[in-house]
Design a protein around this motif. Structure first.
Motif, PDB file in Angstrom:
ATOM      1  N   ASN A 131      31.630 -27.084  28.798  1.00 44.11           N
ATOM      2  CA  ASN A 131      30.458 -27.743  29.375  1.00 44.11           C
ATOM      3  C   ASN A 131      30.700 -29.232  29.601  1.00 44.11           C
ATOM      4  OD1 ASN A 131      29.103 -25.275  29.251  1.00 44.11           O
ATOM      5  ND2 ASN A 131      28.239 -25.703  27.237  1.00 44.11           N
ATOM      6  N   ASP A 132      31.377 -29.878  28.673  1.00 42.58           N
ATOM      7  CA  ASP A 132      31.652 -31.306  28.817  1.00 42.58           C
ATOM      8  C   ASP A 132      32.538 -31.576  30.029  1.00 42.58           C
ATOM      9  OD1 ASP A 132      30.160 -31.747  26.581  1.00 42.58           O
ATOM     10  OD2 ASP A 132      31.860 -32.026  25.225  1.00 42.58           O
TER      11      ASP A 132
ATOM     12  N   THR B 145      25.892 -26.911  38.470  1.00 43.14           N
ATOM     13  CA  THR B 145      26.278 -28.310  38.280  1.00 43.14           C
ATOM     14  C   THR B 145      27.269 -28.766  39.333  1.00 43.14           C
ATOM     15  OG1 THR B 145      25.943 -28.075  35.891  1.00 43.14           O
ATOM     16  CG2 THR B 145      27.236 -29.964  36.635  1.00 43.14           C
TER      17      THR B 145
ATOM     18  N   HIS C  21      31.265 -26.255  23.968  1.00 44.72           N
ATOM     19  CA  HIS C  21      30.961 -27.605  24.452  1.00 44.72           C
ATOM     20  C   HIS C  21      32.145 -28.215  25.197  1.00 44.72           C
ATOM     21  CE1 HIS C  21      33.345 -29.839  21.394  1.00 44.72           C
ATOM     22  NE2 HIS C  21      33.114 -28.755  20.671  1.00 44.72           N
TER      23      HIS C  21
ATOM     24  N   CYS D 231      28.067 -22.752  35.230  1.00 42.96           N
ATOM     25  CA  CYS D 231      28.473 -24.087  35.662  1.00 42.96           C
ATOM     26  C   CYS D 231      28.403 -24.267  37.171  1.00 42.96           C
ATOM     27  CB  CYS D 231      29.886 -24.404  35.170  1.00 42.96           C
ATOM     28  SG  CYS D 231      31.204 -23.502  36.021  1.00 42.96           S
TER      29      CYS D 231
ATOM     30  N   ASP E 153      30.452 -31.111  33.256  1.00 38.26           N
ATOM     31  CA  ASP E 153      29.560 -32.250  33.483  1.00 38.26           C
ATOM     32  C   ASP E 153      30.351 -33.471  33.958  1.00 38.26           C
ATOM     33  OD1 ASP E 153      27.429 -30.702  32.681  1.00 38.26           O
ATOM     34  OD2 ASP E 153      27.464 -31.420  30.611  1.00 38.26           O
ATOM     35  N   TRP E 154      31.512 -33.704  33.346  1.00 36.85           N
ATOM     36  CA  TRP E 154      32.336 -34.846  33.745  1.00 36.85           C
ATOM     37  C   TRP E 154      32.855 -34.675  35.168  1.00 36.85           C
ATOM     38  CZ3 TRP E 154      37.754 -34.761  34.674  1.00 36.85           C
ATOM     39  CH2 TRP E 154      38.317 -36.021  34.908  1.00 36.85           C
TER      40      TRP E 154
ATOM     41  N   GLY F 219      31.620 -32.786  37.583  1.00 32.33           N
ATOM     42  CA  GLY F 219      30.511 -32.886  38.520  1.00 32.33           C
ATOM     43  C   GLY F 219      30.058 -34.320  38.725  1.00 32.33           C
ATOM     44  N   GLY F 220      30.082 -35.109  37.649  1.00 35.33           N
ATOM     45  CA  GLY F 220      29.704 -36.514  37.762  1.00 35.33           C
ATOM     46  C   GLY F 220      30.670 -37.316  38.608  1.00 35.33           C
TER      47      GLY F 220
END
Length: 231
Positions: free
Chosen positions: A60-61, A112, A57, A109, A64-65, A67-68
């Motif tokens: 992955n976290d 993303t 995680h 990933c 995601d961060w 990419g955001g």
């Protein structure tokens, strides 16, 4: 390192989480601290034990961060101010991550990160460092999409023992034989899976990668052209 990241914790917050949070805050620094933070963060996320179920995680976290953040900067907003340094830090981290992390983790990933990074290329024309890092990243994205191939002419390291040349080493040679056979079998399997004669399906994203690198060859900055040429 040899320390298991899942075994070190302090209270309710693991040491890994503390390091990640501290390093992420340094990605928007304007000096060498940002570069050190990017390498530190990528090296931590690329550790083999980060592929374990209990640690996955973290990877992955971050994806995601990252990419955001990239997406928020490409939704009709021009890149300027303090966000530029953060973007440089994030892209630097991702570029190092795609150099060090195992391909199995990277393939999960790419989806993303792909679209935000492609859009980011069109809005960073005034930032030299960001353009250079994007060229490096596009190269490594392309390499991650393509399956690895092992050259058939490469040097094959065997397992040899001087004891096998002497009569007294006959017993030692017998004990090592299963290991040697397993080693040889592994090499044969690897060569069979990635034979040069087997056609490889090239993903459509490779065309976009090549287009981005060709655009980089026309850049005004020499360092960007060099990065594109190497890609």
């Amino acid at each position: 390192g040899s320390i298991d990241s899942s075994s070190v914790s302090s209270g309710d917050t693991s040491i890994v989480s503390s390091i990640l949070n501290e390093v992420k805050e340094r990605l928007d620094d304007s000096g060498p601290t940002r570069e050190a933070a990017a390498v530190c963060l990528a090296s931590l996320l690329a550790r083999p034990d980060m592929e374990q179920e209990t640690n996955r995680h973290y990877f992955n976290d971050f994806v995601d961060w990252a990419g955001g953040v990239c997406k928020s900067q490409t939704d009709g907003v021009s890149i300027s101010g303090d966000s530029t340094f953060q973007l440089i830090g994030i892209i630097h981290t991702i570029a190092v991550l795609f150099k060090k992390a195992p391909r199995s983790s990277l393939l999960n990933c790419i989806e993303t990160l792909w679209e935000p990074i492609i859009k980011l290329q069109d809005q960073c024309k005034t930032t030299l460092i960001l353009r250079k890092l994007l060229m490096k990243l596009f190269t490594r994205l392309g390499c991650a999409y393509l399956p690895p191939r092992i050259a058939s002419w490469r040097y094959q390291r065997g397992q040899r023992s001087l004891l096998s040349e002497t009569p007294t080493g006959e017993e030692e040679k017998t004990e090592q034989r299963p290991e040697q056979l397993a080693f040889s079998r592994e090499i044969v399997e690897m060569e069979t899976c990635v034979s040069d004669d087997v056609p490889v399906a090239v993903p459509d994203e490779i065309e976009d990668v090549i287009e981005m690198l060709l655009c980089g060859l026309r850049d005004d900055a020499t360092v960007v052209r060099w990065s594109s040429a190497k890609g």
